[in-house]
Design a protein around this motif. Structure first.
Motif, short mmCIF file in Angstrom:
data_model
loop_
_atom_site.label_atom_id
_atom_site.label_comp_id
_atom_site.label_asym_id
_atom_site.label_seq_id
_atom_site.Cartn_x
_atom_site.Cartn_y
_atom_site.Cartn_z
N VAL A 4 0.86 -1.19 0.00
CA VAL A 4 0.00 0.00 0.00
C VAL A 4 0.89 1.24 0.00
O VAL A 4 1.64 1.48 0.95
CB VAL A 4 -0.94 0.02 1.22
N ALA A 5 0.84 2.01 -1.07
CA ALA A 5 1.66 3.22 -1.17
C ALA A 5 1.15 4.29 -0.21
O ALA A 5 0.03 4.23 0.30
CB ALA A 5 1.63 3.74 -2.60
N ASN A 6 1.98 5.28 0.02
CA ASN A 6 1.56 6.41 0.86
C ASN A 6 0.71 7.42 0.08
O ASN A 6 -0.04 8.19 0.67
CB ASN A 6 2.80 7.13 1.42
N GLU A 7 0.86 7.41 -1.26
CA GLU A 7 0.22 8.44 -2.07
C GLU A 7 -1.08 7.92 -2.70
O GLU A 7 -1.11 6.83 -3.27
CB GLU A 7 1.17 8.90 -3.19
N ASP A 8 -2.13 8.73 -2.62
CA ASP A 8 -3.40 8.42 -3.28
C ASP A 8 -3.25 8.54 -4.79
O ASP A 8 -2.36 9.23 -5.30
CB ASP A 8 -4.49 9.39 -2.82
N ILE A 9 -4.16 7.90 -5.49
CA ILE A 9 -4.32 8.13 -6.92
C ILE A 9 -5.46 9.13 -7.10
O ILE A 9 -6.38 9.19 -6.26
CB ILE A 9 -4.62 6.82 -7.68
N ASP A 10 -5.40 9.97 -8.13
CA ASP A 10 -6.54 10.85 -8.40
C ASP A 10 -7.78 9.97 -8.55
O ASP A 10 -7.77 8.99 -9.30
CB ASP A 10 -6.31 11.64 -9.69
N PRO A 11 -8.87 10.30 -7.85
CA PRO A 11 -9.99 9.35 -7.75
C PRO A 11 -10.81 9.17 -9.02
O PRO A 11 -11.52 8.17 -9.15
CB PRO A 11 -10.85 9.94 -6.63
N TYR A 12 -10.73 10.11 -9.97
CA TYR A 12 -11.62 10.03 -11.13
C TYR A 12 -10.85 9.67 -12.40
O TYR A 12 -9.79 10.23 -12.68
CB TYR A 12 -12.38 11.34 -11.32
N LEU A 13 -11.42 8.74 -13.14
CA LEU A 13 -10.83 8.29 -14.40
C LEU A 13 -11.87 8.43 -15.50
O LEU A 13 -12.94 7.84 -15.44
CB LEU A 13 -10.39 6.82 -14.29
N SER A 14 -11.55 9.24 -16.51
CA SER A 14 -12.43 9.40 -17.66
C SER A 14 -11.91 8.58 -18.83
O SER A 14 -10.70 8.44 -19.01
CB SER A 14 -12.51 10.87 -18.08
N TYR A 15 -12.82 8.05 -19.62
CA TYR A 15 -12.44 7.26 -20.78
C TYR A 15 -13.59 7.23 -21.77
O TYR A 15 -14.75 7.50 -21.43
CB TYR A 15 -12.06 5.82 -20.38
N ARG A 16 -13.25 6.91 -22.99
CA ARG A 16 -14.26 6.68 -24.01
C ARG A 16 -14.46 5.17 -24.12
O ARG A 16 -13.49 4.41 -24.11
CB ARG A 16 -13.78 7.26 -25.34
N LEU A 17 -15.71 4.73 -24.20
CA LEU A 17 -16.02 3.32 -24.47
C LEU A 17 -16.49 3.23 -25.91
O LEU A 17 -17.45 3.88 -26.30
CB LEU A 17 -17.10 2.80 -23.52
N ILE A 18 -15.77 2.42 -26.69
CA ILE A 18 -16.02 2.38 -28.12
C ILE A 18 -15.95 0.95 -28.62
O ILE A 18 -15.09 0.17 -28.21
CB ILE A 18 -15.00 3.29 -28.86
N GLU A 19 -16.86 0.60 -29.51
CA GLU A 19 -16.81 -0.72 -30.13
C GLU A 19 -15.65 -0.78 -31.12
O GLU A 19 -15.32 0.23 -31.75
CB GLU A 19 -18.14 -1.01 -30.84
N PRO A 20 -15.04 -1.95 -31.29
CA PRO A 20 -13.90 -2.05 -32.20
C PRO A 20 -14.35 -2.14 -33.66
O PRO A 20 -14.09 -3.09 -34.36
CB PRO A 20 -13.22 -3.35 -31.76
#
Length: 522
Positions: free
Chosen positions: A134-150
């Motif tokens: 367990v690291a001492n540093e948090d990760i930025d809580p929000y992750l944005s992404y595009r969901l796309i069919e191949p």
């Protein structure tokens, strides 16, 4: 007689419900007797021996030992705290969220020992434990992404979504259309944020309702970054860290579909230039405009005084007598001989003028190609992808994550985080300790988001798949995760407001200026 039969059926149903409730509520227990083995448990996703953020959601996993009929996971902290989780019938181990959070809090900066017990036809087996650091540093809580069919022809069912990595919440930022309608058909792409914050964001709309959507102060408006001197429109973006400016590439892009090749297709530029757009004044100018050099993928240094980008020299690949109408075809015929270097150019934020470019990494001389530079928030490293050729590395199996240490000028492969398959688009957490990136390492077809710890010595650690409440969601969702972007805060504008902007505005056309005006005095 009929009433007695009904009573029997009702009683039977109640007993079945009670049995199910008892089974579901059965307390997880460590087996009294288990044979210790030297192998670690087979699990999906692979969460063995990794570094994790102290604010990440529970790492639920599926046990995939051959012949397994039951499993129990024992998580132990250095201080003696324990969490026990039992697999369900699908052999999925779901960890209680409250217990998980408590364990991470007490084990911050320390290790969690995970022992997996698996029941097989021969009896219970105790696998060799693995470690969660367990690291001492948090990760930025929000992750944005595009969901796309191949797919490559339609823009159906495509959207930008935002996931809270500390739990299971996912919301649609914007979706185009659930069914294909010619008059509504439009693509959305290239979502981008300023300084890992969703307060300033943008994305592009292509085809119907086309334009660039810019969101500031909770309000959206559409602009058309076009001019007769500009190749197409604004494409790959980079917000300036302190000024109301966005650097864009403008690209004339095409696709090649391979008949017989390890890669499915090739996306390449016939031409590309660099633009600088003033958001407040709605004005645009060229940074670079050249025929024989392709400039793309801008990225600002956190100080705002240097712009990084990728550049390929292609003049030697096109005979001088080639007409403009044949230029794209000539480049397509030598697609695997186009190599991009990493370059940068100084920028004066006050006068809004650029200096002389310099080459940061001369990849072309080694027959390699660099794309997607991103500078770490502390300004020490440039993270980029390197492949064998070209600039659309999300389709190149040779693509790996690399960094350049700007203090020592050394460049190296992040081998601990990479895989034999495609590892490409990436973003930094605002503290510079975490990287989120897309990878095809699971099946070679779909891109999914992985997270890797990047320590203070500049080394990446083993990457892991973003956790899901149901681990099988990672394989059952038949869409690719595209352009993962980490932010400290959530997008606040509603999807309805974005929809009204996309469909209800034509977009004001940007005014072209040979040189942008200096920054306003403060």
């Amino acid at each position: 007689m009929e009433r007695k039969s009904t009573h029997r059926i009702t009683l039977t149903c109640l007993l079945l419900m009670l049995a199910l409730a008892t089974a579901c509520g059965h307390k997880a227990e460590v087996p009294d007797q288990a044979t210790a083995v030297e192998t670690q448990a087979s699990m999906f996703p692979d969460y063995r021996d990794i570094v994790i953020p102290p604010n990440i959601a529970p790492l639920n996993f599926q046990v995939r030992d051959s012949g397994a009929t039951a499993a129990v996971a024992l998580l132990q902290g250095d201080n003696g705290q324990e969490v026990l989780a039992q697999a369900d019938r699908s052999m999925t181990v779901r960890i209680d969220t409250s217990a998980w959070r408590g364990l991470l809090t007490t084990c911050k900066g320390k290790d969690i020992r995970v022992t997996v017990y698996v029941q097989t036809p021969a009896g219970w087996v105790k696998h060799r434990p693995h470690t969660l650091t367990v690291a001492n540093e948090d990760i930025d809580p929000y992750l944005s992404y595009r969901l796309i069919e191949p797919g490559y022809e339609l823009y159906r069912q495509l959207g930008i979504y935002q996931r809270n990595l500390t739990n299971w919440d996912e919301r649609a930022v914007y979706e185009n259309n659930r069914t294909y309608e010619e008059e509504e058909n439009h693509c959305i792409n290239c979502h981008n944020y300023r300084n890992q914050s969703a307060q300033d964001m943008l994305f592009h709309v292509r085809a119907h309702h086309g334009g660039t959507i810019i969101v500031q102060n909770g309000k959206a408006h559409k602009v058309q970054v076009k001019d007769s001197t500009i190749l197409s429109s604004a494409v790959y973006p980079a917000w300036h860290p302190t000024q109301d400016l966005v650097a864009f590439s403008t690209n004339k892009t095409g696709q090649i579909f391979h008949a017989y090749h390890a890669e499915k297709l090739e996306v390449m530029d016939e031409a590309s230039d660099m633009l600088l757009y003033d958001v407040s004044r709605n004005e645009v100018s060229h940074v670079f405009r050249s025929r024989d050099e392709l400039e793309t993928f801008p990225a600002w240094a956190p100080s705002g005084d240097r712009l990084y980008y990728c550049s390929a020299q292609v003049g030697h690949l096109i005979p001088s007598e080639t007409p403009d109408s044949m230029r794209g075809l000539k480049l397509m015929q030598c697609y695997d001989s186009i190599y991009y270097d990493l370059k940068s150019v100084p920028f004066n934020p006050g006068t809004r003028t650029f200096g002389e470019p310099r080459t940061e990494v001369h990849a072309a001389i080694h027959r390699h190609s660099i794309t997607l530079p991103r500078i770490s928030p502390d300004g020490r490293y440039v993270l980029y992808t390197q492949g064998d050729y070209g600039q659309f590395h999300i389709w190149h199996k040779s693509s790996d994550l690399w960094v350049k240490n700007l203090q020592t000028d050394s460049c190296y492969n992040l081998r601990e985080a990479n895989s034999p398959d495609t590892d490409s688009f990436h973003s930094w957490s605002s503290n510079g300790r975490w990287i989120a990136f897309s990878s095809r390492r699971i099946d070679g077809n779909y891109t999914r988001v992985f997270i890797a710890y990047f320590d203070r010595q500049g080394h990446a650690h083993k990457a892991f798949l973003i956790p899901q409440e149901n681990p099988e969601h990672n394989t059952l969702l038949l869409k690719s995760y595209n352009v993962p972007e980490l932010t400290r805060d959530a997008v606040t504008i509603s999807q309805a407001d974005l929809g009204r902007c996309v469909r209800g505005q034509d977009g004001e056309r940007a005014r072209y200026r040979k040189h942008l005006a200096p920054a306003p005095a403060k």
